[in-house]
Design an enzyme around this catalytic site. Sequence first.
Site, short mmCIF file in Angstrom:
data_model
loop_
_atom_site.label_atom_id
_atom_site.label_comp_id
_atom_site.label_asym_id
_atom_site.label_seq_id
_atom_site.Cartn_x
_atom_site.Cartn_y
_atom_site.Cartn_z
N TYR A 132 -86.30 -25.76 32.68
CA TYR A 132 -85.22 -26.03 31.33
C TYR A 132 -85.55 -27.39 30.77
O TYR A 132 -84.85 -27.92 30.21
CB TYR A 132 -83.90 -25.79 31.72
CG TYR A 132 -83.27 -24.72 32.16
CD1 TYR A 132 -83.99 -23.55 32.08
CD2 TYR A 132 -82.06 -24.44 32.43
CE1 TYR A 132 -83.70 -22.21 32.33
CE2 TYR A 132 -81.39 -23.23 33.08
CZ TYR A 132 -82.22 -22.01 32.89
OH TYR A 132 -81.61 -20.80 33.24
N LYS B 149 -89.94 -21.78 45.45
CA LYS B 149 -91.04 -20.85 45.48
C LYS B 149 -92.28 -21.49 45.68
O LYS B 149 -93.30 -21.40 44.80
CB LYS B 149 -90.95 -20.10 44.51
CG LYS B 149 -91.81 -18.68 44.34
CD LYS B 149 -91.52 -17.61 45.36
CE LYS B 149 -92.55 -16.52 45.35
NZ LYS B 149 -91.82 -15.71 46.32
N ASP C 281 -86.73 -15.71 45.91
CA ASP C 281 -86.63 -14.43 46.25
C ASP C 281 -85.76 -13.65 47.31
O ASP C 281 -84.72 -13.17 47.44
CB ASP C 281 -87.68 -13.44 46.01
CG ASP C 281 -88.86 -14.33 46.60
OD1 ASP C 281 -88.89 -15.13 47.34
OD2 ASP C 281 -90.03 -13.60 46.82
N ASP D 39 -79.26 -22.31 38.45
CA ASP D 39 -78.85 -21.51 37.53
C ASP D 39 -78.49 -20.21 38.01
O ASP D 39 -77.24 -19.68 37.85
CB ASP D 39 -79.23 -21.79 36.15
CG ASP D 39 -78.39 -21.27 34.88
OD1 ASP D 39 -77.07 -21.03 35.25
OD2 ASP D 39 -79.06 -20.91 33.77
N ASP E 99 -74.66 -18.31 39.57
CA ASP E 99 -74.05 -17.28 38.92
C ASP E 99 -74.11 -16.01 40.15
O ASP E 99 -73.12 -15.23 40.15
CB ASP E 99 -74.89 -16.46 37.74
CG ASP E 99 -74.44 -17.25 36.41
OD1 ASP E 99 -73.80 -18.40 36.25
OD2 ASP E 99 -74.43 -16.54 35.40
MG MG Z 1 -75.48 -20.08 33.50
#
Ligand code: MG
Length: 368
Positions: free
Chosen positions: A137, A206, A239, A263, A267
């Site tokens: 991001y 990763k 993963d 992020d 969630d």
């Molecule tokens: Mg979010």
Amino acid sequence: MTTYQIGWLGGDGIGPEVLDAARSVLDAIGFRAEYIPADIGWKYWCEEGNPLPERTLDVLRSTNCAMFGAITSKPASDAARELAEPLRARNLKYSSPIVQLRREFNLFANIRPAQSFAGAGQPIDVIVVRENTEGLYSGLEIHPTPQSLVSALDPARRLPHLREANPADLALSVRVTTRVGCERIVRRAFEVARSLGRKRVTLVEKANVLRATGGLMTEVAREVAAAFPDIQFREAHIDTACMDLVRRPSEFDVIVAENLFGDILSDLTAGLTGGPGLAPSANIGETYAVFEPVHGSAPDIAGKGVANPCAAVLSASMMLEWLGERTLAQRLHAAVRRVLTEARTKTPDLGGTATTKQMASAIIAAAG
Ligand code: MG
Ligand code: NAI
């Protein structure tokens, strides 16, 4: 007792509704503060071309920390269409105000606890410490891609399916990883673990594929971990970690991850605990912090007075903790836990019919 100055950023949709509820609970437990409202959200984009006006930053600079409700963000085409007529010629670009806030105040750590309360979700008690200022991001978004960059990528070798390497046919979102960025987020994760008596920090990465960025993050994390011998350090791939979180959530304790991974993971963990109405968060820098429920402005239920205020109240509890008001923080947290465990008052997202205000009253009663 100190009187704190708290910036109050209601924002859009259910943002102001859940913050009002949090405020009533803070008042009821005797937290002494002056709340200073400031403008943020979609309305200010439409009317002024900036969802986070400069005057809001000025207000926040005079406060100890801020609470933020939620904002509405819409796609670029809507942003252009809804912008006030006189501003349209200025080539303004919408940029998420919460992302701006994180950058402006260098709020590099996004701390998201996910704890299941009896009666909802899976047994899980995890804290995701998400890097907030770089990673995927970074904001380095490239499209169309300049021809020189296209050629530098050696498309014939790397992207044989790209028939003609036209600038418009190639988009890049750049993951930016710095040593200092890795170091401060991993250190913060270990400090969070130590301060809360947690046993284990898992770096989720990763690095076998993202060898440059993931590699640097892993290298730095190992160095930092060596300075915290009392806390176990583990590494997991993003993963595998997703699958294990669903199957064996109790193997996780504190998780540290770059921006996008963090992020998504938070969630996922919020989903495991019972949904968006229960997930709090803190954006923390060196000297300032902004506390917010993880959920958005929920336009589908906004204005109906039925949003679950628990995420906002738990965020307020994190604020109290950060301010050093530990007793009050724990009282709030225990009150929310009790209301959720007793399950007599439930908002519709939890399968009940209670309003936001009734939920807040139940929390106040439980905080006794
Ligand atoms: Mg979010
Ligand atoms: P959302 O979190 O607003 O809503 C997702 C679903 O969860 C909806 O069905 C909503 O009713 C429900 N929900 C959310 N919070 C709830 C609460 N406290 N109580 C009960 N139900 C709740 O996410 P969505 O729908 O993807 O986005 C809506 C808007 O919010 C968009 O404009 C988006 O850009 C923005 N957004 C803002 C965030 C922020 O301010 N930090 C974070 C996520 C989205």
